[in-house]
Design an enzyme around this catalytic site. Structure first.
Site, short mmCIF file in Angstrom:
data_model
loop_
_atom_site.label_atom_id
_atom_site.label_comp_id
_atom_site.label_asym_id
_atom_site.label_seq_id
_atom_site.Cartn_x
_atom_site.Cartn_y
_atom_site.Cartn_z
N GLU A 105 0.82 -1.23 0.00
CA GLU A 105 0.00 0.00 0.00
C GLU A 105 0.85 1.26 0.00
O GLU A 105 0.50 2.26 0.63
CB GLU A 105 -0.93 0.02 1.23
CG GLU A 105 -2.12 -0.86 1.11
CD GLU A 105 -2.64 -0.86 -0.30
OE1 GLU A 105 -2.78 0.22 -0.86
OE2 GLU A 105 -2.86 -1.95 -0.83
C1 FAD Z 1 2.55 -9.84 0.92
C2 FAD Z 1 2.29 -8.82 -0.12
C3 FAD Z 1 0.99 -8.52 -0.48
C4 FAD Z 1 0.75 -7.58 -1.49
N1 FAD Z 1 -0.55 -7.36 -1.92
C5 FAD Z 1 -0.77 -6.63 -3.05
C6 FAD Z 1 -2.06 -6.57 -3.66
O1 FAD Z 1 -3.03 -7.12 -3.15
N2 FAD Z 1 -2.19 -5.88 -4.82
C7 FAD Z 1 -1.14 -5.26 -5.42
O2 FAD Z 1 -1.33 -4.67 -6.49
N3 FAD Z 1 0.10 -5.28 -4.86
C8 FAD Z 1 0.31 -5.96 -3.71
N4 FAD Z 1 1.58 -6.02 -3.15
C9 FAD Z 1 2.66 -5.28 -3.77
C10 FAD Z 1 3.11 -4.08 -2.96
O3 FAD Z 1 2.11 -3.10 -2.93
C11 FAD Z 1 4.44 -3.59 -3.55
O4 FAD Z 1 5.42 -4.58 -3.26
C12 FAD Z 1 4.84 -2.25 -3.00
O5 FAD Z 1 3.99 -1.25 -3.47
C13 FAD Z 1 6.29 -1.87 -3.37
O6 FAD Z 1 6.52 -2.04 -4.73
P1 FAD Z 1 7.78 -2.89 -5.23
O7 FAD Z 1 7.80 -4.18 -4.49
O8 FAD Z 1 7.75 -2.93 -6.70
O9 FAD Z 1 9.04 -2.06 -4.75
P2 FAD Z 1 9.74 -0.88 -5.56
O10 FAD Z 1 8.72 0.03 -6.10
O11 FAD Z 1 10.71 -1.47 -6.50
O12 FAD Z 1 10.53 -0.14 -4.41
C14 FAD Z 1 11.78 -0.63 -3.88
C15 FAD Z 1 12.31 0.40 -2.87
O13 FAD Z 1 12.55 1.63 -3.54
C16 FAD Z 1 11.88 2.68 -2.90
N5 FAD Z 1 11.45 3.66 -3.89
C17 FAD Z 1 10.88 3.45 -5.09
N6 FAD Z 1 10.64 4.60 -5.72
C18 FAD Z 1 11.04 5.59 -4.89
C19 FAD Z 1 11.05 7.00 -4.97
N7 FAD Z 1 10.58 7.67 -6.02
N8 FAD Z 1 11.56 7.70 -3.92
C20 FAD Z 1 12.03 7.07 -2.83
N9 FAD Z 1 12.03 5.72 -2.71
C21 FAD Z 1 11.55 4.99 -3.73
C22 FAD Z 1 10.71 2.04 -2.16
O14 FAD Z 1 10.30 2.83 -1.06
C23 FAD Z 1 11.33 0.72 -1.75
O15 FAD Z 1 12.02 0.88 -0.54
C24 FAD Z 1 1.83 -6.91 -2.10
C25 FAD Z 1 3.15 -7.19 -1.70
C26 FAD Z 1 3.38 -8.13 -0.75
C27 FAD Z 1 4.81 -8.45 -0.40
#
Ligand code: FAD
Length: 599
Positions: free
Chosen positions: A441
């Site tokens: 989220e």
């Molecule tokens: C158990 C679980 C349940 C989930 N459920 C859902 C669901 O129901 N539906 C759904 O759609 N998704 C779901 N997700 C996905 C989740 O919302 C994402 O993993 C999350 O939004 C982070 O995205 P990412 O993993 O691609 O990380 P990334 O976007 O790759 O981020 C990696 C790191 O970089 C940082 N970062 C990225 N961009 C910036 C920026 N511009 N400035 C500063 N820092 C930045 C982030 O804060 C993070 O620390 C779920 C994930 C898990 C693990």
């Protein structure tokens, strides 16, 4: 895992004594049914269900997890039956639109139930939690036909919902998503792509699943301006509305993960699945914000739940576990040692958890009242003001509460010593389950950018001023109250500093935009401690007034004042550290060349 006991006294304190829920509900359009007796009855029934049905399944869910069977994804033993009971009890329809089978009760009352469900068993609670988000999204943006087809089934609980945003290459940066939506001749769309980490993506608890999916239309603009939103059911609805033929959407695998094992986190493959557009073309992200805002407050509850559960478990343990003697002399001379609750450091851990859990409850209920007003406020003016307050408080509630909720869960484990690390007691499960709250989220980093960049600086500080004005009025009204001086003086100083810091960060950001990213998480944490200070001062006032008036619950109110004092003296000083860090400048982060990190 400790047996969950719904903290009904504190729930009532925050609802009625701190936030005057009776008056609040009386001011809402269509909330006539939320009379005090009705509210008490609903919360009482909900508490029983959470304590007796959901809490015993929490450890089962962790141990068994979700598994594959011939019929698809199987949830842990008892999950399906508990869901049936939940549906029979009418819980899914509680806050939904009466035109589609809902009971139309205020959202804030639904959140009290979500708190109890989520604390008793977070993994289980995510299934109806996701349905709730899907319900809100279709209610706000769906056509009448979509509402008749999907909303009625979600509201009755016969079908559940999901939120499909994340793809293998993108989570925070949804502007790069690739899932395609191609128009079919009959006005529907063929959805093709892979979504990952989809909570409750596939399971055996309901006969159909309504996926709410972000995808791109052919020729759509690049980035976030070219994203549209679709309803993609697992089974296509028949003419009579029943769940029919299987759609081309399937679960590719279930993720193995650190915690929340009872909730199925799925890779979902869309292979030309039939979908229906919700809302205008290319405005999908705006519509999805309805879902995400519901889910963000929902996730804030995870922080509260983790703190409450850790506190309940560790408090019971601290009263029983004997180790060494009190520094000021034996308190249990007949025993071989004193209970560990006599030790100052154990008290520090317990009071930190208590201050976090009770402060979080106050913040979430306050935020939920703003959501009620946005939805059912009687005038345009109050709806607009509440919308601004909700936008300001949501990233703070989501990120600050999951961060400090995790801290509290960790302290809950620490109070148990080595036993906290052993599965039997459930404290390590609480830590593992709570960890995801800071990631999904919108990570803490993303929420912080939203708060400082979008909500505060882009409104020239207006949303912050809306809140600090309330704090200022409260401080002014109580400036002469001797008993409250220990809270009001530091709160007034902090409130002023909050505005000054915002100005300073804003000024440096005008010269260098990296300053926003460099200051944002410290700014968010500072804001969280400041909002907590306001709420704890208000809670102390309610309690002190009550004691002056005379009460048979002296111990309860006294504990409120003591906890407020603990918060001001021992937790609030952390805000100073965040203030210094946020002004340290982006160069302390950005000057190091990328290659030098590895040297
Ligand atoms: C158990 C679980 C349940 C989930 N459920 C859902 C669901 O129901 N539906 C759904 O759609 N998704 C779901 N997700 C996905 C989740 O919302 C994402 O993993 C999350 O939004 C982070 O995205 P990412 O993993 O691609 O990380 P990334 O976007 O790759 O981020 C990696 C790191 O970089 C940082 N970062 C990225 N961009 C910036 C920026 N511009 N400035 C500063 N820092 C930045 C982030 O804060 C993070 O620390 C779920 C994930 C898990 C693990």
């Amino acid at each position: 895992m400790p047996d969950y006991k719904a903290p009904l006294r504190d729930i009532k304190f925050v609802m009625t004594e701190l936030l005057d829920s009776e008056q609040h509900y009386a001011n809402l359009e269509g909330a006539e049914d939320a009379s005090p007796d009705m509210v008490d009855a609903i919360i009482g029934e909900g508490a029983k269900f959470c304590e007796q049905v959901l809490s015993p399944l929490n450890q089962v869910g962790d141990k068994e997890g979700c598994t594959w069977s011939e019929d698809g994804v199987k949830t842990p033993t008892g999950f399906k039956e508990a869901y049936q009971q939940y549906v029979e009890g009418g819980w899914p329809s509680m806050t939904a639109d009466p035109n589609y089978g809902g009971q139309g009760l205020p959202h804030s009352l639904g959140l009290v139930m979500s708190e109890m469900v989520g604390t008793a068993n977070w993994s289980w609670g995510m299934y109806p939690g996701l349905s709730h988000g899907a319900t809100n999204t279709i209610e706000a943006h769906g056509t009448e036909e979509q509402k008749q087809t999907y909303l009625t089934k979600l509201i009755s609980g016969e079908w559940t919902g999901t939120m499909c945003l994340t793809e293998p290459h993108c989570g925070s940066d949804l502007g790069t998503l690739r899932t395609k939506a191609e128009p079919n001749a009959d006005g529907t769309y063929a959805i093709t792509g892979t979504k990952i980490f989809i909570s409750a993506g596939e399971h055996d608890m309901a006969e159909n699943i309504v996926h709410i999916v972000l995808a791109r239309l052919p020729g759509a603009p690049e980035g976030t301006k070219g994203i549209s939103l679709f309803i993609v059911p697992k089974n296509l609805p028949n003419e009579d509305g029943a769940s029919g033929e299987r759609n081309a959407v399937s679960c590719g695998s279930i993720e193995h993960k650190m915690g929340i094992h009872g909730n199925a986190t799925c890779v979902m493959n869309f292979d030309g699945a039939k979908g229906w557009l919700i809302g205008p073309e290319n405005k999908g992200l705006n519509c999805m914000f309805t879902f995400m805002n519901t889910a963000r407050i929902g996730t804030a509850i995870q922080g509260l739940g983790a703190a409450e559960l850790g506190f309940q478990g560790s408090l019971a343990y601290a009263k029983e576990r004997l180790a060494m003697r009190s520094l000021s002399g034996a308190k249990n001379p007949e025993g071989i040692a004193d209970p560990i609750i006599v030790h100052p450091d154990v008290r520090r851990m317990l009071l930190t958890q208590k201050a976090i859990a009770e402060g979080a409850r106050a913040l979430i209920y306050l935020t939920a009242q703003q959501a009620d007003i946005v939805h059912s406020g009687k005038t345009e003016e109050e709806r607009k003001a509440a919308d601004e307050a909700l936008g300001f408080l949501t990233p703070i509630a989501k990120a600050f509460l999951t961060e400090i909720g995790y801290e509290a869960a960790n302290l809950g484990m620490q109070v148990y010593g080595g036993h906290g690390f052993i599965s039997e007691w459930g404290m390590e499960q609480n830590v593992r389950d709570a960890r995801i709250g800071m990631i999904y989220e919108g990570t803490t980093g993303i929420q912080a950018l939203d708060l400082l960049g979008r909500k505060v600086l882009m409104t020239q500080g207006e949303s912050l001023k809306g809140f600090t004005k309330q704090v200022h009025v409260f401080c002014k009204e109580n400036a002469d109250n001797e008993q409250l001086r220990e809270f009001i003086e530091p709160l007034a100083a902090l409130n002023k500093e909050w505005g000054d810091l915002t100005m300073k960060v804003g000024m440096t950001a005008m010269k260098n935009r990296e300053e926003v990213g460099a200051a944002s998480v410290d700014y968010l944490m500072y804001s969280g401690y400041a909002v907590f200070a306001y709420l704890w001062a208000r809670m102390a006032k309610v309690a002190l007034d009550k004691m002056v008036e005379g009460t048979t619950e002296e111990m309860f109110y006294n504990a409120k004042v003591q906890t407020a004092r603990f918060y001001f003296k021992r937790m609030l000083p952390r805000a100073k550290g965040h203030a210094e860090s946020m002004l340290a400048g982006a160069d302390t982060l950005m000057d190091m060349p990328e290659e030098a990190f590895a040297l």
